[in-house]
Design a protein around this motif. Structure first.
Motif: not given
Length: 403
Positions: A32, A87, A91, A288, A292
Motif C-alpha cells: 500500500g 489507506a 490498499i 491514498s 483507500g
C-alpha cells in the motif's frame, strides 16, 4: 489467513515514497502507498508506532472490519496523516485479496465498467509558445485531455510550471521551503488569454483543463470561470481554498464553467456539502489520501447520486502503488470522469514494477492478480529518504498565501 508481519519502507527513487508491506501466514504479500508529500515521516511514524502492532494476528480478508477498527478505534478521526495511513493498509489488503482470488482488484469491485480509463497529462511552458509545443507533444502521444499551465508574465514563478532546470517543486535536500511570489490581478488577466491561445491553435476537439490551485477568493474565481466560458474548459480545478465549501455556491451562481476540487480532502465528510448541493462537477479525492479503496468508493457512490463524476488526483508524489489502485477503482465505477496522470520519475521503475499500460489516451490497470504492482524492497534500500518541502507562497506584500 492471518497477518504475520507489516513493515514500513521509506525510499526516494526519484521522489520520496512511503510503502507499507503486509505479509500473511500463507506467504501472500500486499503493498500500500502511505506517501504524504512533505510530511512523509509523520505517516511512517503513525503506521510503525500505532497501526502495525494492531495488524499482527488480524485476518487479512476482513477489509471492512479492519478499516473501521483503525478509523473508529483511534477516537481522533480523520485528517491527512490518519487517513493516509489507513489507506495504505486498505490498499495492501485489497492487493492480498486479489492475489488470493487470482483476480485483478477491479474484478473484485464488480468488474470493468469501461474498456479503459481516460487520463489527462500536464502541458506547461515558460511562455505561450513553449506551452503550445508541449501541448502538441501530448496530443501526438495520444492524449484526449490535457491540462494547460503557463508562466504568468511578471511573476518569477508560477504554479504548474516546473523549474527551468527540470527539478521538482520541492527544493534540494536539507533546505527550507522554496518561497514563491503571487499576484492575483496578473493571473486573472493572463489565464483567459492562455486558454484562448490553446483553443485557437488546437481547436475544441481536445479536453482542456486548468488548475487554479486554491489561489482565488470566491468572487475572483467566479470572475475567472465566467471569463473562461468561451473556451469550454473541461474543468476549472481548485478555484478557491477547498475548506470553505459554502464558497462554491457563490462561484456556481456566476459561471457555468465546470468545477473540480478535492485533492486535499481526506473523507466523505469533507466533500459532503459540495456533492449533495451540486456545487461541483468533479470530485478529485485520491485513493491514498482518502482512506483507500474502501472509503474512496463510498465517496464516488455518494457523488453518483448527485451527478458528480470522479477526477482523482494522480500527481507523481503518489507512488505507482497508489496510481494502480486508482486505475482499478476508475475502471469499475459508473460515474468515472477522468484520471490525472503525471507518471513517475526514474528510477522509480527499479523499485516498482507495474502492469498498467497507456494507449491512445487511455490507461488500463492490467489483469495480474491484485493491484498488478510488485515492490522490490532490496532495490528500495538503494534510494534513501531525501527530506524535502513543498513551496510556501507569498503575495507581493509578503503575506503568506495558498500555494
Amino acid at each position: 489467513m492471518k497477518i504475520i508481519d507489516a513493515r514500513v519502507v521509506i525510499s526516494s527513487p526519484g521522489r520520496n515514497y512511503v510503502t507499507l508491506v503486509i505479509e500473511t501466514e500463507s506467504g501472500v504479500i500486499g503493498v500500500g502507498d502511505a506517501t504524504l508529500n512533505g510530511r512523509e515521516l509523520s505517516v511512517a511514524s503513525y503506521l510503525r508506532d500505532h497501526v502495525v502492532p494492531l495488524l499482527i494476528g488480524r485476518e487479512a480478508n476482513r477489509i471492512e472490519d479492519t478499516w473501521h477498527y483503525l478509523y473508529k478505534g483511534s477516537y481522533w478521526r480523520r485528517g491527512p496523516v490518519q487517513m493516509t495511513a489507513i489507506a495504505a493498509v486498505d490498499i495492501a489488503l485489497w492487493d492480498i485479496k486479489g492475489k488470493v482470488a487470482g483476480l485483478p482488484v477491479y474484478e473484485l469491485l464488480g468488474g470493468a465498467a469501461r474498456e479503459g480509463v481516460m487520463v489527462y497529462g500536464h502541458a506547461t511552458g515558460a511562455d505561450l509558445d513553449e506551452l503550445k509545443d508541449d501541448f502538441r507533444k501530448h496530443l501526438d502521444a495520444g492524449y484526449k485531455a490535457v491540462r494547460a499551465q503557463c508562466s504568468v508574465p511578471g511573476l518569477s514563478k508560477t504554479y504548474g510550471v516546473p523549474p527551468a532546470d527540470g527539478r521538482m517543486y520541492e527544493p534540494a535536500s536539507g533546505s527550507l521551503p522554496q518561497q514563491d511570489v503571487w499576484e492575483t490581478t496578473a493571473y486573472l488577466d493572463f489565464a483567459p488569454r492562455m486558454m484562448e491561445a490553446i483553443r485557437e491553435e488546437f481547436g475544441f476537439g481536445v479536453h482542456l483543463l486548468h488548475d487554479v490551485h486554491h489561489r482565488l477568493t470566491p468572487i475572483e474565481a467566479a470572475r475567472l470561470g465566467a471569463a473562461l466560458e468561451p473556451y469550454r474548459p473541461f474543468w476549472m480545478e481548485d478555484p478557491t481554498p477547498a475548506e470553505d465549501q459554502s464558497a462554491f455556491r457563490l462561484i456556481r451562481e456566476h459561471t457555468t464553467t465546470p468545477i473540480a476540487v478535492g485533492e486535499v480532502f481526506n473523507s466523505i465528510w469533507d466533500c459532503q456539502q459540495l456533492i449533495t448541493e451540486r456545487l461541483i462537477d468533479y470530485i478529485r479525492t485520491s485513493v491514498s489520501h482518502a482512506g483507500g479503496i474502501t472509503h474512496l468508493r463510498r465517496i464516488f457512490s455518494l457523488a453518483e447520486l448527485y451527478g458528480v463524476k470522479s477526477g482523482s488526483h494522480g500527481a507523481g508524489d503518489l507512488s505507482p502503488v497508489s496510481f494502480a489502485a486508482a486505475l482499478h477503482v476508475d475502471l469499475s465505477i459508473p460515474n468515472f470522469g477522468v484520471q490525472e496522470y503525471m507518471g513517475h520519475r526514474e528510477p522509480a521503475n527499479e523499485v516498482f514494477h507495474t502492469s498498467y499500460s497507456f494507449e491512445n489516451g487511455y490507461m488500463h490497470p492490467g489483469n495480474l492478480p491484485g493491484l498488478g504492482v510488485e515492490f522490490d524492497e532490496k532495490a528500495a534500500a538503494a534510494f534513501p529518504y531525501d527530506p524535502k518541502y513543498l513551496p510556501v507562497n507569498r503575495k507581493l506584500d509578503g503575506t503568506v498565501h495558498d500555494w
